[in-house]
Motif scaffolding. Structure first.
Motif, PDB file in Angstrom:
ATOM      1  N   ARG A 218       0.766  -1.238  -0.046  1.00  0.00           N
ATOM      2  CA  ARG A 218       0.051   0.096   0.018  1.00  0.00           C
ATOM      3  C   ARG A 218       0.882   1.353   0.116  1.00  0.00           C
ATOM      4  N   VAL A 219       1.484   1.670  -1.151  1.00  0.00           N
ATOM      5  CA  VAL A 219       2.245   2.778  -1.366  1.00  0.00           C
ATOM      6  C   VAL A 219       1.855   3.429  -2.550  1.00  0.00           C
ATOM      7  N   GLY A 220       1.362   4.637  -2.645  1.00  0.00           N
ATOM      8  CA  GLY A 220       0.951   5.506  -3.742  1.00  0.00           C
ATOM      9  C   GLY A 220       1.744   6.914  -3.642  1.00  0.00           C
ATOM     10  N   PHE A 221       2.135   7.731  -4.567  1.00  0.00           N
ATOM     11  CA  PHE A 221       2.483   8.891  -4.496  1.00  0.00           C
ATOM     12  C   PHE A 221       2.112   9.813  -5.516  1.00  0.00           C
ATOM     13  N   ALA A 222       2.417  11.037  -5.297  1.00  0.00           N
ATOM     14  CA  ALA A 222       2.028  12.368  -6.506  1.00  0.00           C
ATOM     15  C   ALA A 222       2.912  13.221  -6.516  1.00  0.00           C
ATOM     16  N   PHE A 223       3.314  13.618  -7.731  1.00  0.00           N
ATOM     17  CA  PHE A 223       4.081  14.772  -8.103  1.00  0.00           C
ATOM     18  C   PHE A 223       3.124  16.060  -8.488  1.00  0.00           C
ATOM     19  N   GLY A 224       3.826  17.146  -7.770  1.00  0.00           N
ATOM     20  CA  GLY A 224       3.031  18.351  -8.196  1.00  0.00           C
ATOM     21  C   GLY A 224       3.823  19.362  -7.597  1.00  0.00           C
ATOM     22  N   GLN A 225       3.510  20.822  -7.923  1.00  0.00           N
ATOM     23  CA  GLN A 225       4.237  21.839  -7.538  1.00  0.00           C
ATOM     24  C   GLN A 225       3.831  21.725  -6.065  1.00  0.00           C
ATOM     25  N   PRO A 226       4.940  22.605  -5.163  1.00  0.00           N
ATOM     26  CA  PRO A 226       4.974  22.447  -3.727  1.00  0.00           C
ATOM     27  C   PRO A 226       3.691  22.962  -3.142  1.00  0.00           C
ATOM     28  N   ASP A 227       2.868  24.113  -3.662  1.00  0.00           N
ATOM     29  CA  ASP A 227       1.825  24.309  -2.840  1.00  0.00           C
ATOM     30  C   ASP A 227       0.645  23.267  -3.023  1.00  0.00           C
ATOM     31  N   LEU A 228       0.533  22.541  -4.104  1.00  0.00           N
ATOM     32  CA  LEU A 228      -0.324  21.424  -4.213  1.00  0.00           C
ATOM     33  C   LEU A 228      -0.022  20.278  -3.196  1.00  0.00           C
ATOM     34  N   ILE A 229       1.401  20.198  -3.188  1.00  0.00           N
ATOM     35  CA  ILE A 229       1.809  19.006  -2.030  1.00  0.00           C
ATOM     36  C   ILE A 229       1.395  19.465  -0.543  1.00  0.00           C
ATOM     37  N   GLU A 230       1.444  20.773  -0.509  1.00  0.00           N
ATOM     38  CA  GLU A 230       1.344  21.363   0.797  1.00  0.00           C
ATOM     39  C   GLU A 230      -0.442  21.018   1.107  1.00  0.00           C
ATOM     40  N   ALA A 231      -0.817  21.175   0.279  1.00  0.00           N
ATOM     41  CA  ALA A 231      -2.430  21.022   0.605  1.00  0.00           C
ATOM     42  C   ALA A 231      -2.683  19.465   0.863  1.00  0.00           C
ATOM     43  N   LEU A 232      -2.089  18.739   0.077  1.00  0.00           N
ATOM     44  CA  LEU A 232      -2.236  17.203   0.610  1.00  0.00           C
ATOM     45  C   LEU A 232      -1.657  16.584   1.778  1.00  0.00           C
ATOM     46  N   VAL A 233      -0.535  17.474   2.194  1.00  0.00           N
ATOM     47  CA  VAL A 233      -0.014  17.287   3.521  1.00  0.00           C
ATOM     48  C   VAL A 233      -0.979  17.738   4.628  1.00  0.00           C
ATOM     49  N   ARG A 234      -1.457  18.971   4.370  1.00  0.00           N
ATOM     50  CA  ARG A 234      -2.522  19.360   5.321  1.00  0.00           C
ATOM     51  C   ARG A 234      -3.417  18.450   5.454  1.00  0.00           C
ATOM     52  N   VAL A 235      -3.746  18.013   4.588  1.00  0.00           N
ATOM     53  CA  VAL A 235      -5.303  16.976   4.930  1.00  0.00           C
ATOM     54  C   VAL A 235      -4.611  15.617   5.522  1.00  0.00           C
ATOM     55  N   LYS A 236      -3.693  15.356   5.003  1.00  0.00           N
ATOM     56  CA  LYS A 236      -3.030  13.980   5.553  1.00  0.00           C
ATOM     57  C   LYS A 236      -2.787  14.005   7.113  1.00  0.00           C
ATOM     58  N   ASP A 237      -1.951  15.296   7.369  1.00  0.00           N
ATOM     59  CA  ASP A 237      -1.840  15.417   8.936  1.00  0.00           C
ATOM     60  C   ASP A 237      -2.965  15.863   9.713  1.00  0.00           C
ATOM     61  N   SER A 238      -4.168  16.092   9.067  1.00  0.00           N
ATOM     62  CA  SER A 238      -5.381  16.286   9.733  1.00  0.00           C
ATOM     63  C   SER A 238      -6.174  14.811   9.883  1.00  0.00           C
ATOM     64  N   PHE A 239      -5.393  13.914   9.266  1.00  0.00           N
ATOM     65  CA  PHE A 239      -6.210  12.440   9.254  1.00  0.00           C
ATOM     66  C   PHE A 239      -5.313  11.268   9.698  1.00  0.00           C
ATOM     67  N   ASN A 240      -4.183  11.183   9.403  1.00  0.00           N
ATOM     68  CA  ASN A 240      -3.066  10.254   9.725  1.00  0.00           C
ATOM     69  C   ASN A 240      -1.810  10.621   9.486  1.00  0.00           C
ATOM     70  N   SER A 241      -1.124  11.012  10.670  1.00  0.00           N
ATOM     71  CA  SER A 241       0.237  11.340  10.413  1.00  0.00           C
ATOM     72  C   SER A 241       1.357  10.357   9.797  1.00  0.00           C
ATOM     73  N   TYR A 242       0.931   9.167   9.881  1.00  0.00           N
ATOM     74  CA  TYR A 242       1.838   7.882   9.631  1.00  0.00           C
ATOM     75  C   TYR A 242       1.175   6.966   8.773  1.00  0.00           C
ATOM     76  N   PRO A 243       0.923   7.317   7.612  1.00  0.00           N
ATOM     77  CA  PRO A 243       0.339   6.561   6.613  1.00  0.00           C
ATOM     78  C   PRO A 243       1.019   5.331   6.026  1.00  0.00           C
ATOM     79  N   LEU A 244       2.430   5.472   6.047  1.00  0.00           N
ATOM     80  CA  LEU A 244       3.321   4.557   5.517  1.00  0.00           C
ATOM     81  C   LEU A 244       3.746   3.894   6.619  1.00  0.00           C
ATOM     82  N   ASP A 245       3.852   2.746   7.105  1.00  0.00           N
ATOM     83  CA  ASP A 245       4.468   2.341   7.956  1.00  0.00           C
ATOM     84  C   ASP A 245       6.071   2.211   7.496  1.00  0.00           C
ATOM     85  N   ARG A 246       6.839   1.597   8.738  1.00  0.00           N
ATOM     86  CA  ARG A 246       8.202   1.251   8.405  1.00  0.00           C
ATOM     87  C   ARG A 246       8.526   0.260   7.322  1.00  0.00           C
ATOM     88  N   LEU A 247       7.869  -0.665   7.296  1.00  0.00           N
ATOM     89  CA  LEU A 247       8.263  -1.791   6.446  1.00  0.00           C
ATOM     90  C   LEU A 247       7.766  -1.272   4.690  1.00  0.00           C
TER      91      LEU A 247
END
Ligand code: PLP
Length: 355
Positions: A218-247
């Motif tokens: 379960r690993v997916g990713f996105a490429f975009g300019q930093p302000d788009l990435i920041e929007a995704l990070v804001r949502v992610k960090d309002s939902f689950n800070s650790y979506p990708l486990d160590r393994l």
């Protein structure tokens, strides 16, 4: 139904994933998984990470992985987002970027999860019909909208758009994000990632599940300019800070670093795709030109649901999607050369023989 449910839950129509049956010796050509294993280096890295450090939370930013993904395409880690499968990346993008009031545009025949996210986040949408020959017509994606989502290559058709068409979409909607879901791009289509520098409104989403054979991680990713990435990070960090486990982080990183394995397994799938498409055509099937790890095919006088059922009875699983425009078609994952041959043999010697 329950009085305990929030009102929204009553309205949800969830995505239905392909069957994962626990039957031995099944030829499983229904969910577009890789027939080859992940990079051996990825498996070694996962094993090596299975140690006492599992008591610690993983890197919430997955910086090593984002750096490696960016480096591969000439972008900095600030242009890369990672999530728990690209499904999660898509979900965050829908919530973060497409709630502007107008409808979100996507093809009427495409990844059915897009509609599901619209339901979850209450986003209005308008489905733009594919042409009669199942192609996307980018000129039709006009009018006020909250954004545009396409899969390229499209699923379940496998047909890919060129970068000229993607550029046209981006130019048509400079103030809206165009999300290009490239789950299958590695099997021969051209990635829009090279447009990220020039287009602030482009988000390209990819996954380790198909070409890198890590659907289980379960690993997916996105490429975009930093302000788009920041929007995704804001949502992610309002939902689950650790979506990708160590393994997952360790395995994905080692997979990105194993370019030789990646190239080889993608080429094997492309070779089997050519052989499968040709074999199906010889049996009378129509096969759309696929740039993905599956083919979309129909028989002029056989019912697709019947064909799928008869194959299933012979331990071969393919995907039959209900719906007016998809009912006549089967989506068949490209397996190994042997699996594709077995499918063709069963069709020729048994299924198509009985009428
Ligand atoms: C498989 C697929 C995905 C999701 O993949 P993940 O396993 O969640 O990374 C996204 N989009 C399309 C079109 C797919 O086929």
């Amino acid at each position: 139904m329950s009085r305990f449910w929030s009102p929204l839950v009553h309205t949800l129509t969830p995505y239905v994933p392909g069957e994962q049956p626990k039957i031995a010796n099944l030829i499983k050509l229904n969910t577009n998984e890789s027939p080859y294993g992940p990079s051996p280096h990825a498996l070694d890295a996962i094993k090596a990470a299975t140690n006492d450090s599992m008591r610690l939370y993983p890197d919430p930013e997955a910086l090593a992985l984002r750096t490696a993904l960016g480096q591969r395409v000439g972008l900095g880690a600030d242009h890369v987002f990672v999530g728990n499968g690209s499904d999660e990346v898509l979900a965050h993008a829908f919530q973060a970027l497409f709630a502007h009031g107008e409808p979100l545009l996507f093809p009427d025949i495409s990844y059915s999860f897009y509609k599901v996210y619209c339901g979850l986040y209450k986003l209005p949408y308008r489905m733009v019909p594919l042409s009669a020959d199942m192609r996307m017509v980018v000129e039709d994606y006009t009018g006020p909208c909250s954004g545009v989502v396409i899969a390229n290559p499209n699923a379940p058709t496998g047909i890919a758009l060129g970068l000229d068409a993607i550029r046209k979409l981006l130019d048509m909607h400079p103030d809206r994000v165009v999300l290009v879901d490239e789950a299958y791009v590695d099997f021969g289509a051209q990635s829009a990632v090279e447009l990220v520098r020039d287009y602030p409104n482009l988000l390209v989403v990819q996954t380790f599940s198909k070409s890198r054979a890590l659907a289980g991680a379960r690993v997916g990713f996105a490429f975009g300019q930093p302000d788009l990435i920041e929007a995704l990070v804001r949502v992610k960090d309002s939902f689950n800070s650790y979506p990708l486990d160590r393994l997952a982080q360790a395995g994905a990183l080692a997979s990105v670093e194993d370019e030789a394995w990646f190239t080889q397994s993608v080429q094997r799938v492309m070779a089997s795709r050519a052989m499968l498409s040709e074999g199906l055509r010889e049996l009378g099937f129509e096969v759309l030109p696929s740039m993905a790890n599956f083919v979309y095919t129909r028989h002029p006088d056989r019912d697709a649901g019947e064909l799928a059922a008869q194959l299933r009875a012979r331990a071969i699983l393919v995907r039959h999607l209900k719906g007016e425009r998809t009912m006549a078609w089967l989506r068949i994952t490209v397996g190994t050369q042997e699996q594709c041959q077995a499918l063709l043999d069963v069709l020729r010697d048994s299924v198509l023989r009985n009428s």
